[in-house]
Design a protein around this motif. Structure first.
Motif, PDB file in Angstrom:
ATOM      1  N   ASP A 251       6.440   0.265 -22.321  1.00 35.88           N
ATOM      2  CA  ASP A 251       5.202   0.591 -21.615  1.00 35.88           C
ATOM      3  C   ASP A 251       4.888  -0.411 -20.511  1.00 35.88           C
ATOM      4  OD1 ASP A 251       4.891   2.781 -23.227  1.00 35.88           O
ATOM      5  OD2 ASP A 251       3.516   1.810 -24.613  1.00 35.88           O
ATOM      6  N   ASP A 252       5.500  -1.600 -20.565  1.00 35.27           N
ATOM      7  CA  ASP A 252       5.239  -2.622 -19.548  1.00 35.27           C
ATOM      8  C   ASP A 252       6.187  -2.522 -18.357  1.00 35.27           C
ATOM      9  OD1 ASP A 252       3.248  -3.761 -21.136  1.00 35.27           O
ATOM     10  OD2 ASP A 252       4.710  -4.976 -22.226  1.00 35.27           O
ATOM     11  N   VAL A 253       7.278  -1.778 -18.504  1.00 42.42           N
ATOM     12  CA  VAL A 253       8.281  -1.714 -17.441  1.00 42.42           C
ATOM     13  C   VAL A 253       7.663  -1.246 -16.130  1.00 42.42           C
ATOM     14  CG1 VAL A 253      10.345  -0.478 -16.667  1.00 42.42           C
ATOM     15  CG2 VAL A 253      10.255  -1.424 -18.971  1.00 42.42           C
ATOM     16  N   ILE A 254       6.790  -0.258 -16.197  1.00 45.07           N
ATOM     17  CA  ILE A 254       6.194   0.298 -14.981  1.00 45.07           C
ATOM     18  C   ILE A 254       5.392  -0.753 -14.228  1.00 45.07           C
ATOM     19  CG2 ILE A 254       4.091   1.113 -16.113  1.00 45.07           C
ATOM     20  CD1 ILE A 254       6.103   2.861 -13.301  1.00 45.07           C
ATOM     21  N   HIS A 255       4.835  -1.728 -14.949  1.00 44.63           N
ATOM     22  CA  HIS A 255       4.051  -2.784 -14.299  1.00 44.63           C
ATOM     23  C   HIS A 255       4.939  -3.751 -13.535  1.00 44.63           C
ATOM     24  CE1 HIS A 255       0.712  -1.136 -16.425  1.00 44.63           C
ATOM     25  NE2 HIS A 255       1.160  -1.497 -17.608  1.00 44.63           N
ATOM     26  N   LEU A 256       6.216  -3.830 -13.889  1.00 45.58           N
ATOM     27  CA  LEU A 256       7.169  -4.628 -13.114  1.00 45.58           C
ATOM     28  C   LEU A 256       7.644  -3.866 -11.880  1.00 45.58           C
ATOM     29  CD1 LEU A 256       9.490  -6.126 -15.902  1.00 45.58           C
ATOM     30  CD2 LEU A 256       7.568  -7.233 -14.751  1.00 45.58           C
ATOM     31  N   LEU A 257       7.685  -2.530 -11.990  1.00 38.09           N
ATOM     32  CA  LEU A 257       8.243  -1.726 -10.910  1.00 38.09           C
ATOM     33  C   LEU A 257       7.208  -1.332  -9.864  1.00 38.09           C
ATOM     34  CD1 LEU A 257      10.574   0.649 -12.970  1.00 38.09           C
ATOM     35  CD2 LEU A 257      11.086  -1.580 -11.976  1.00 38.09           C
ATOM     36  N   THR A 258       5.950  -1.197 -10.261  1.00 41.34           N
ATOM     37  CA  THR A 258       4.919  -0.769  -9.312  1.00 41.34           C
ATOM     38  C   THR A 258       4.802  -1.684  -8.088  1.00 41.34           C
ATOM     39  OG1 THR A 258       3.664   0.307 -11.076  1.00 41.34           O
ATOM     40  CG2 THR A 258       2.474  -0.211  -9.050  1.00 41.34           C
ATOM     41  N   PRO A 259       4.836  -3.024  -8.253  1.00 41.60           N
ATOM     42  CA  PRO A 259       4.744  -3.889  -7.059  1.00 41.60           C
ATOM     43  C   PRO A 259       5.886  -3.684  -6.068  1.00 41.60           C
ATOM     44  CG  PRO A 259       4.348  -5.162  -9.059  1.00 41.60           C
ATOM     45  CD  PRO A 259       4.860  -3.822  -9.499  1.00 41.60           C
ATOM     46  N   LEU A 260       7.013  -3.151  -6.532  1.00 44.02           N
ATOM     47  CA  LEU A 260       8.140  -2.965  -5.632  1.00 44.02           C
ATOM     48  C   LEU A 260       7.797  -2.034  -4.479  1.00 44.02           C
ATOM     49  CD1 LEU A 260      11.126  -2.627  -8.142  1.00 44.02           C
ATOM     50  CD2 LEU A 260      10.447  -4.635  -6.820  1.00 44.02           C
ATOM     51  N   PHE A 261       6.988  -0.986  -4.764  1.00 48.43           N
ATOM     52  CA  PHE A 261       6.637  -0.051  -3.696  1.00 48.43           C
ATOM     53  C   PHE A 261       5.854  -0.760  -2.596  1.00 48.43           C
ATOM     54  CE2 PHE A 261       3.339   2.685  -1.863  1.00 48.43           C
ATOM     55  CZ  PHE A 261       4.158   3.576  -1.169  1.00 48.43           C
ATOM     56  N   ASP A 262       4.861  -1.559  -2.986  1.00 46.61           N
ATOM     57  CA  ASP A 262       4.058  -2.273  -1.986  1.00 46.61           C
ATOM     58  C   ASP A 262       4.927  -3.226  -1.171  1.00 46.61           C
ATOM     59  OD1 ASP A 262       1.725  -1.025  -2.858  1.00 46.61           O
ATOM     60  OD2 ASP A 262       1.414  -2.525  -4.420  1.00 46.61           O
ATOM     61  N   ILE A 263       5.833  -3.931  -1.849  1.00 49.87           N
ATOM     62  CA  ILE A 263       6.703  -4.885  -1.154  1.00 49.87           C
ATOM     63  C   ILE A 263       7.683  -4.150  -0.241  1.00 49.87           C
ATOM     64  CG2 ILE A 263       8.536  -6.572  -1.490  1.00 49.87           C
ATOM     65  CD1 ILE A 263       5.800  -7.684  -2.046  1.00 49.87           C
ATOM     66  N   ASP A 264       8.314  -3.082  -0.752  1.00 51.59           N
ATOM     67  CA  ASP A 264       9.260  -2.311   0.066  1.00 51.59           C
ATOM     68  C   ASP A 264       8.571  -1.771   1.317  1.00 51.59           C
ATOM     69  OD1 ASP A 264      11.147  -2.790  -1.841  1.00 51.59           O
ATOM     70  OD2 ASP A 264      11.002  -0.840  -2.808  1.00 51.59           O
ATOM     71  N   HIS A 265       7.377  -1.234   1.130  1.00 52.61           N
ATOM     72  CA  HIS A 265       6.599  -0.691   2.249  1.00 52.61           C
ATOM     73  C   HIS A 265       6.318  -1.792   3.276  1.00 52.61           C
ATOM     74  CE1 HIS A 265       2.949   0.621   4.360  1.00 52.61           C
ATOM     75  NE2 HIS A 265       3.333   1.863   4.114  1.00 52.61           N
ATOM     76  N   GLU A 266       5.894  -2.953   2.797  1.00 46.94           N
ATOM     77  CA  GLU A 266       5.548  -4.063   3.681  1.00 46.94           C
ATOM     78  C   GLU A 266       6.758  -4.555   4.468  1.00 46.94           C
ATOM     79  OE1 GLU A 266       3.388  -8.464   3.388  1.00 46.94           O
ATOM     80  OE2 GLU A 266       3.561  -7.188   1.614  1.00 46.94           O
ATOM     81  N   VAL A 267       7.900  -4.679   3.801  1.00 51.03           N
ATOM     82  CA  VAL A 267       9.111  -5.163   4.471  1.00 51.03           C
ATOM     83  C   VAL A 267       9.543  -4.215   5.587  1.00 51.03           C
ATOM     84  CG1 VAL A 267      11.596  -5.544   4.185  1.00 51.03           C
ATOM     85  CG2 VAL A 267      10.003  -6.536   2.557  1.00 51.03           C
ATOM     86  N   LEU A 268       9.610  -2.919   5.284  1.00 53.35           N
ATOM     87  CA  LEU A 268      10.097  -1.959   6.268  1.00 53.35           C
ATOM     88  C   LEU A 268       9.193  -1.894   7.494  1.00 53.35           C
ATOM     89  CD1 LEU A 268      11.260   0.877   3.856  1.00 53.35           C
ATOM     90  CD2 LEU A 268      12.712  -0.604   5.232  1.00 53.35           C
ATOM     91  N   PHE A 269       7.878  -1.955   7.280  1.00 46.16           N
ATOM     92  CA  PHE A 269       6.982  -1.858   8.424  1.00 46.16           C
ATOM     93  C   PHE A 269       6.845  -3.187   9.166  1.00 46.16           C
ATOM     94  CE2 PHE A 269       6.021   2.100   6.416  1.00 46.16           C
ATOM     95  CZ  PHE A 269       5.706   2.933   7.479  1.00 46.16           C
ATOM     96  N   GLU A 270       6.980  -4.309   8.466  1.00 48.09           N
ATOM     97  CA  GLU A 270       6.971  -5.595   9.163  1.00 48.09           C
ATOM     98  C   GLU A 270       8.235  -5.745  10.014  1.00 48.09           C
ATOM     99  OE1 GLU A 270       6.166 -10.363   8.420  1.00 48.09           O
ATOM    100  OE2 GLU A 270       6.458  -9.043   6.689  1.00 48.09           O
ATOM    101  N   LEU A 271       9.350  -5.195   9.524  1.00 52.25           N
ATOM    102  CA  LEU A 271      10.588  -5.224  10.296  1.00 52.25           C
ATOM    103  C   LEU A 271      10.431  -4.404  11.582  1.00 52.25           C
ATOM    104  CD1 LEU A 271      13.473  -6.365  10.112  1.00 52.25           C
ATOM    105  CD2 LEU A 271      14.169  -4.228   9.039  1.00 52.25           C
ATOM    106  N   ALA A 272       9.762  -3.252  11.477  1.00 51.24           N
ATOM    107  CA  ALA A 272       9.513  -2.429  12.664  1.00 51.24           C
ATOM    108  C   ALA A 272       8.602  -3.158  13.647  1.00 51.24           C
ATOM    109  CB  ALA A 272       8.896  -1.094  12.243  1.00 51.24           C
TER     110      ALA A 272
END
Length: 506
Positions: A251-272
């Motif tokens: 049940d805790d796995v999702i809490h490790l994975l959820t931040p990945l979306f925010d980070i992935d989003h931030e990296v791709l748009f900061e690169l642009a």
């Protein structure tokens, strides 16, 4: 740990006389094993998220009495006894009993209550209670004298500076600093609640993916120092450490994975954004297919997280989409791996990073033969040469790409220049664009006036004349920050050089 009790399980056989004492020993055996299990695997304290979790609240009755209401729940004491509270319990606070200032503790202790009495009016020796109800008793105490069999649920620091008595106890508004005459939960112990575990295969998959994320984000950050790449590295490293050390329930796995979306989003748009801010460098990240694939995967990841319903299949899809993002990021920034044979045929713009022989090299210096500023900055000169010239030419690479470049040509002697932006001691690649119309010759390369290397210009091609000839300098051989390099063709040979690129190991 106390000495382990010798557990003896009942063993029935024909002729065994079984009475109440024997049956009670059987029950004691099972209860003793249960207590040991509780002690070892759940520990000491309240079981979280079960019923009301024995939560304590302060209220006033209609008659003005201050009361503590203890909610339903379960906890374990230091001996492993299960303390059940089946219904809320009320404790009345009598302010007259205490001398102020002082502290009172709301506590709970294990209790057994005999129930369901079986009466035998004909023979009183054959009657008794049929059950022991496992329950608990709550109490208000000023001191916890038996910590092994007492569990604290809350405490209150009592103060009465006016001497008028305490007519109200506040509920906790500030966990860190509840203040006087308010419920304080800071010292309440909590047990571990067992939940769905994570298989070793899923655990390894997540560790490998987080490690891969760390590696890519770190390499990319060395090339482009973006704050989001540092954040990605930190999140991935932290998640990996949590799995490897503390472990996680499913049940805790999702809490490790959820931040990945925010980070992935931030990296791709900061690169642009970085690309837009440096238009003159023509990075063209956002036009690459790999970047578009990563961005599409990022949006898919967001949808998966929104619809997540705690299933293994969904976790697998989420991990897969994140890997697509990291693959796309790697292929966008770090480019693809090239072999020694590939280098000579690179007709496109030289990438900022080369994956060469399983090592990452970053572009640190470029000498542009068409730029007087570049020539002067690198102190490029000719020694003992005949007919040195500078010409603009356009030739084809073997892949059919026509490339324009400015070339220095000379007969005999050497071309000397100095490298810039060098880190001493690192492996270095010196690559130059060369016209091989008259190939099949060797150039002696002298480094810092003492180390000699050979750069072979192999082959003759009168149609597709461009090749990229490279020289690899091993670790420790460069000992200066602006080392001198000399291309020596001998007394009568002919040589030429277009743009020169210098890469160093990341």
């Amino acid at each position: 740990m106390d000495e382990l009790e010798n557990y003896k399980r009942a063993n029935f056989f024909p002729g065994l006389q079984v009475g109440p004492e024997y049956w009670n020993k059987i029950e004691d055996y099972h209860f003793g094993k249960e207590k040991l299990y509780n002690k070892l695997f759940h520990g000491y304290g309240i079981v979280p998220n079960f019923l009301d979790s024995l939560h304590v609240q302060a209220e006033k009755t209609k008659g003005g009495l201050v009361t503590f209401i203890v909610g339903r729940g379960l906890c374990f004491d230091g001996l492993g006894n299960p303390l059940f509270l089946y219904e809320p319990q009320v404790l009345v606070f009598d302010s007259k009993k205490y001398t102020y200032p002082c502290t009172i503790h709301i506590v709970i202790k294990y209790s057994e209550v005999l129930q369901d009495f079986f009466q035998n009016s004909e023979n009183i020796d054959l009657q008794g209670y049929q059950y022991k109800l496992e329950t608990a008793k709550v109490d208000l105490v000023q001191e916890i004298t038996e910590p092994d069999i007492t569990v604290e649920l809350a405490r209150v620091k009592l103060e009465d500076p006016e001497g008028t008595g305490i007519s109200e106890i506040a509920n906790c508004d500030d966990f860190r600093n509840p203040g006087p005459n308010a419920l304080d939960y800071r010292f309440v112990p909590w047990a571990v609640r067992t939940e769905r575990g994570v298989s070793m295969y899923l655990e390894k998959l997540m560790i490998d993916l987080f490690e891969y994320t760390c590696s890519v984000s770190k390499s990319c950050n060395e090339i482009f120092p973006l704050a989001s790449l540092k954040s990605m590295y930190t999140v991935a490293m932290t998640s990996k450490m949590i799995i490897q050390t503390a472990g996680v329930f499913f049940d805790d796995v999702i809490h490790l994975l959820t931040p990945l979306f925010d980070i992935d989003h931030e990296v791709l748009f900061e690169l642009a954004d970085y690309e837009r801010e440096h238009e003159d460098e023509n990075y063209n990240f956002t036009t690459k297919e790999e970047y578009e694939n990563a961005r599409n995967a990022m949006y898919t990841l967001g949808e998966l997280l929104k619809k997540y319903s705690n299933k293994y299949e969904e976790i697998d899809l989420i991990l897969g989409e994140h890997k697509k993002i990291i693959d796309g990021l790697k292929n966008t920034i770090i480019e693809k791996e090239v072999t020694s044979n590939d280098i000579q045929f690179i007709s496109y713009k030289m990438p900022r990073v080369l994956l060469f022989e399983e090592e990452k090299y970053t572009l640190v210096d470029t000498i542009n033969m068409a730029s007087a500023e570049s020539i002067e900055a690198h102190r490029l000169t000719f020694i003992n040469t005949k007919h040195p010239s500078t010409v603009k030419d356009s030739f084809y690479y073997p892949d059919g790409t026509l490339v324009y470049d400015t070339i220095k040509r000379w007969v005999g002697g050497a071309m000397k220049f100095h490298l810039k932006n060098i880190v001493k001691g690192r492996k270095t690649l010196i690559i130059r664009r060369t016209d091989i119309y008259q190939g099949n010759y060797a150039v002696t390369v002298t480094l810092q006036g003492k180390n000699n290397f050979t750069m072979n210009v192999d082959g003759v091609d009168t149609k597709n004349r461009w090749r990229n000839i490279y020289l690899k300098i091993n670790e420790g051989e460069i000992t200066e920050y602006t080392p001198e390099v000399m291309f020596d063709i001998g007394e009568k040979g002919r040589d030429n050089s277009g743009t020169i690129w210098v890469y160093q190991l990341l």
